[in-house]
Design a protein around this motif. Sequence first.
Motif: not given
Length: 112
Positions: A38-43, A77-82, A84-90
């Motif tokens: 939902r946050f656009g974080i995949y992997g 440890n997350l993909a490049r291009g992630t 700051q907001e996505q990191v916080a959401q993670f």
Amino acid sequence: MTTLGRALAVAATAVAVMAGAAPAHADPDIDFANQLHRFGIYGQRDYNAWLGKITCKRMARGVDGDAYASMAFITKNLARGTTQEQVAQFLGAAVGTYCPDMAGALRGAAEG
């Protein structure tokens, strides 16, 4: 409020959302993956679950002294291009799923 402070406020909100949501599956790793999507974080689901769990362990053991240090660890440890907001959401999703007892650390960092 700084950009990082806003990102941590987002993380604290994600924890609150996770705390109020009834789990859809018996497997928290699947719920965590769905939250990340939902946050656009995949992997890879297993990798993201490991990263969320190890982040919680690092917070609990004091390896990362605060939420900012946890975000730095996640960023590496997350993909490049992630973003700051996505990191916080993670981080918020990880805390909400795997270590809700650490939610106070996120709220404190977002307010401070």
